[in-house]
Structure formats: C-alpha cells, structure tokens
Design a protein around this motif. Sequence first.
Motif, PDB file in Angstrom:
ATOM      1  N   ARG A   1      22.611   4.232  25.285  1.00  0.00           N
ATOM      2  CA  ARG A   1      21.180   4.432  25.039  1.00  0.00           C
ATOM      3  C   ARG A   1      20.387   3.395  25.823  1.00  0.00           C
ATOM      4  O   ARG A   1      20.871   2.309  26.102  1.00  0.00           O
ATOM      5  CB  ARG A   1      20.883   4.288  23.545  1.00  0.00           C
ATOM      6  CG  ARG A   1      19.422   4.490  23.164  1.00  0.00           C
ATOM      7  CD  ARG A   1      19.237   4.821  21.695  1.00  0.00           C
ATOM      8  NE  ARG A   1      19.646   6.159  21.338  1.00  0.00           N
ATOM      9  CZ  ARG A   1      18.952   7.269  21.602  1.00  0.00           C
ATOM     10  NH1 ARG A   1      17.824   7.204  22.236  1.00  0.00           N
ATOM     11  NH2 ARG A   1      19.394   8.438  21.210  1.00  0.00           N
ATOM     12  N   VAL A   2      19.144   3.759  26.147  1.00  0.00           N
ATOM     13  CA  VAL A   2      18.176   2.817  26.686  1.00  0.00           C
ATOM     14  C   VAL A   2      17.054   2.720  25.659  1.00  0.00           C
ATOM     15  O   VAL A   2      16.494   3.733  25.242  1.00  0.00           O
ATOM     16  CB  VAL A   2      17.612   3.276  28.048  1.00  0.00           C
ATOM     17  CG1 VAL A   2      16.506   2.332  28.507  1.00  0.00           C
ATOM     18  CG2 VAL A   2      18.714   3.343  29.095  1.00  0.00           C
ATOM     19  N   VAL A   3      16.754   1.495  25.240  1.00  0.00           N
ATOM     20  CA  VAL A   3      15.702   1.253  24.257  1.00  0.00           C
ATOM     21  C   VAL A   3      14.605   0.433  24.938  1.00  0.00           C
ATOM     22  O   VAL A   3      14.855  -0.667  25.430  1.00  0.00           O
ATOM     23  CB  VAL A   3      16.243   0.482  23.029  1.00  0.00           C
ATOM     24  CG1 VAL A   3      15.125   0.169  22.050  1.00  0.00           C
ATOM     25  CG2 VAL A   3      17.357   1.274  22.356  1.00  0.00           C
ATOM     26  N   VAL A   4      13.405   1.001  24.963  1.00  0.00           N
ATOM     27  CA  VAL A   4      12.245   0.299  25.494  1.00  0.00           C
ATOM     28  C   VAL A   4      11.412  -0.092  24.273  1.00  0.00           C
ATOM     29  O   VAL A   4      10.856   0.763  23.598  1.00  0.00           O
ATOM     30  CB  VAL A   4      11.441   1.193  26.465  1.00  0.00           C
ATOM     31  CG1 VAL A   4      10.247   0.425  27.018  1.00  0.00           C
ATOM     32  CG2 VAL A   4      12.336   1.693  27.600  1.00  0.00           C
TER      33      VAL A   4
ATOM     34  N   GLN B   1      28.546  13.278  31.119  1.00  0.00           N
ATOM     35  CA  GLN B   1      27.843  12.527  30.070  1.00  0.00           C
ATOM     36  C   GLN B   1      28.784  12.069  28.957  1.00  0.00           C
ATOM     37  O   GLN B   1      28.717  10.934  28.508  1.00  0.00           O
ATOM     38  CB  GLN B   1      26.714  13.376  29.473  1.00  0.00           C
ATOM     39  CG  GLN B   1      25.969  12.700  28.331  1.00  0.00           C
ATOM     40  CD  GLN B   1      25.175  11.491  28.754  1.00  0.00           C
ATOM     41  OE1 GLN B   1      24.386  11.563  29.678  1.00  0.00           O
ATOM     42  NE2 GLN B   1      25.371  10.369  28.091  1.00  0.00           N
ATOM     43  N   GLU B   2      29.666  12.937  28.512  1.00  0.00           N
ATOM     44  CA  GLU B   2      30.556  12.583  27.400  1.00  0.00           C
ATOM     45  C   GLU B   2      31.570  11.494  27.757  1.00  0.00           C
ATOM     46  O   GLU B   2      32.132  10.861  26.877  1.00  0.00           O
ATOM     47  CB  GLU B   2      31.267  13.827  26.850  1.00  0.00           C
ATOM     48  CG  GLU B   2      32.101  14.585  27.843  1.00  0.00           C
ATOM     49  CD  GLU B   2      31.316  15.605  28.669  1.00  0.00           C
ATOM     50  OE1 GLU B   2      31.947  16.283  29.486  1.00  0.00           O
ATOM     51  OE2 GLU B   2      30.086  15.706  28.512  1.00  0.00           O
TER      52      GLU B   2
ATOM     53  N   PRO C   1      17.843  11.770  28.115  1.00  0.00           N
ATOM     54  CA  PRO C   1      17.761  12.178  26.703  1.00  0.00           C
ATOM     55  C   PRO C   1      18.107  11.066  25.714  1.00  0.00           C
ATOM     56  O   PRO C   1      17.603  11.061  24.601  1.00  0.00           O
ATOM     57  CB  PRO C   1      18.776  13.321  26.596  1.00  0.00           C
ATOM     58  CG  PRO C   1      18.951  13.818  27.985  1.00  0.00           C
ATOM     59  CD  PRO C   1      18.705  12.652  28.889  1.00  0.00           C
ATOM     60  N   TYR C   2      18.946  10.105  26.119  1.00  0.00           N
ATOM     61  CA  TYR C   2      19.324   9.010  25.226  1.00  0.00           C
ATOM     62  C   TYR C   2      18.396   7.816  25.436  1.00  0.00           C
ATOM     63  O   TYR C   2      18.831   6.708  25.705  1.00  0.00           O
ATOM     64  CB  TYR C   2      20.770   8.592  25.452  1.00  0.00           C
ATOM     65  CG  TYR C   2      21.795   9.661  25.173  1.00  0.00           C
ATOM     66  CD1 TYR C   2      21.472  10.822  24.492  1.00  0.00           C
ATOM     67  CD2 TYR C   2      23.101   9.505  25.597  1.00  0.00           C
ATOM     68  CE1 TYR C   2      22.417  11.804  24.236  1.00  0.00           C
ATOM     69  CE2 TYR C   2      24.062  10.481  25.342  1.00  0.00           C
ATOM     70  CZ  TYR C   2      23.711  11.625  24.667  1.00  0.00           C
ATOM     71  OH  TYR C   2      24.640  12.592  24.422  1.00  0.00           O
ATOM     72  N   THR C   3      17.103   8.062  25.316  1.00  0.00           N
ATOM     73  CA  THR C   3      16.088   7.031  25.503  1.00  0.00           C
ATOM     74  C   THR C   3      15.246   6.926  24.243  1.00  0.00           C
ATOM     75  O   THR C   3      14.920   7.934  23.625  1.00  0.00           O
ATOM     76  CB  THR C   3      15.173   7.385  26.694  1.00  0.00           C
ATOM     77  OG1 THR C   3      15.961   7.488  27.875  1.00  0.00           O
ATOM     78  CG2 THR C   3      14.092   6.340  26.896  1.00  0.00           C
TER      79      THR C   3
ATOM     80  N   ARG D   1      21.151   6.874  33.613  1.00  0.00           N
ATOM     81  CA  ARG D   1      22.492   6.290  33.674  1.00  0.00           C
ATOM     82  C   ARG D   1      22.771   5.744  35.065  1.00  0.00           C
ATOM     83  O   ARG D   1      22.299   6.282  36.058  1.00  0.00           O
ATOM     84  CB  ARG D   1      23.550   7.362  33.382  1.00  0.00           C
ATOM     85  CG  ARG D   1      23.509   7.911  32.003  1.00  0.00           C
ATOM     86  CD  ARG D   1      24.717   8.795  31.694  1.00  0.00           C
ATOM     87  NE  ARG D   1      24.743   9.997  32.521  1.00  0.00           N
ATOM     88  CZ  ARG D   1      25.850  10.528  33.036  1.00  0.00           C
ATOM     89  NH1 ARG D   1      27.016   9.964  32.827  1.00  0.00           N
ATOM     90  NH2 ARG D   1      25.793  11.617  33.747  1.00  0.00           N
ATOM     91  N   ALA D   2      23.600   4.707  35.129  1.00  0.00           N
ATOM     92  CA  ALA D   2      24.023   4.144  36.401  1.00  0.00           C
ATOM     93  C   ALA D   2      25.242   4.882  36.946  1.00  0.00           C
ATOM     94  O   ALA D   2      25.683   4.603  38.053  1.00  0.00           O
ATOM     95  CB  ALA D   2      24.336   2.656  36.242  1.00  0.00           C
TER      96      ALA D   2
END
Length: 153
Positions: free
Chosen positions: A86-89, A79-80, A54-56, A72-73
Amino acid sequence: MPLVTALIYRRRHRLLGRLVQEALALYGVEVPAAVDIGPGLAVFHRGFGTVLHPYTTLGAGVTLYNGVTIGRADPWVPQELSAMRRVVVEDGAVLCAGAKVVCKAGVLTVGAGTVVGANAVLTRSTGPGEIWAGVPARKVGVREGVWAPAATP
C-alpha cells in the motif's frame, strides 16, 4: 468544489460510478474505486495525467497537482506476486506536478504535511513535514509549522 474533485468523490456511486470513471478518463485522471480518500482533497489543474494505484490511501487535506503518479516499482510482476502492499499519503501532504511515488515493498508512507517536489521520484517513506525533491527524491528541507493540523482541545 471543482468538477474533477467532485467526480473523484463520486467515482464509487452505485449507479453512476462507471460514467464518472469515463468522465475522469476524459481529463486523463485514473482514480480506481478502491482508493481511499479522506475529506478535503484538492486537485489542481484538473489533475491531467494523474494516476493512482488501487492500493492507495489519501488522508485529509491532501493536495495533488497534475501528472502525479502513485504506483508500484515492479509493474512487470503480477499484482498478487508484488511485494508492494500500500501507499499511504497522510493528512496535508502535497504532491507537486509530475511527482512519482513508487513503492518497492511493504507500505510506503508519505508523512503528514510532506511536500514531494515537481517531477521528484519518491521510493521510500518520509517523516512528517519534510520536503523531498529530485530523482531519486532526497530530503531537502523541513516545513516549519505551516502544515501542522489544528491543536485539539
């Protein structure tokens, strides 16, 4: 526009969103409503097995092949409590079949025009126009001007 791509863009629809998510699930595609997607997304081979956290954020003109995972790794951590933000492509990036992009901490950025090779496991940010491959992914080359966005007047 191919069916899966059209469904991905309509996953936030106020009335049909849930139905669209279920239709995507039939293709094995999981793209939560929270994912930000720019224009020109290309999804090949119907995206079978594609999962986005979701944080993409996907920029303009991003290409996804089947089996791409962005996440996530540290999935065992709630999650919290995760250090991943975030991952930004960025624009024009290409994530080949089976590519995994996993963020350990902070923001992981896949640079504009970067190619992540088939079955590569990318765990760190890349620069623009780079080619990454392997497990763990390493920089193996640079794209020469093919990916560059059009110059602005």
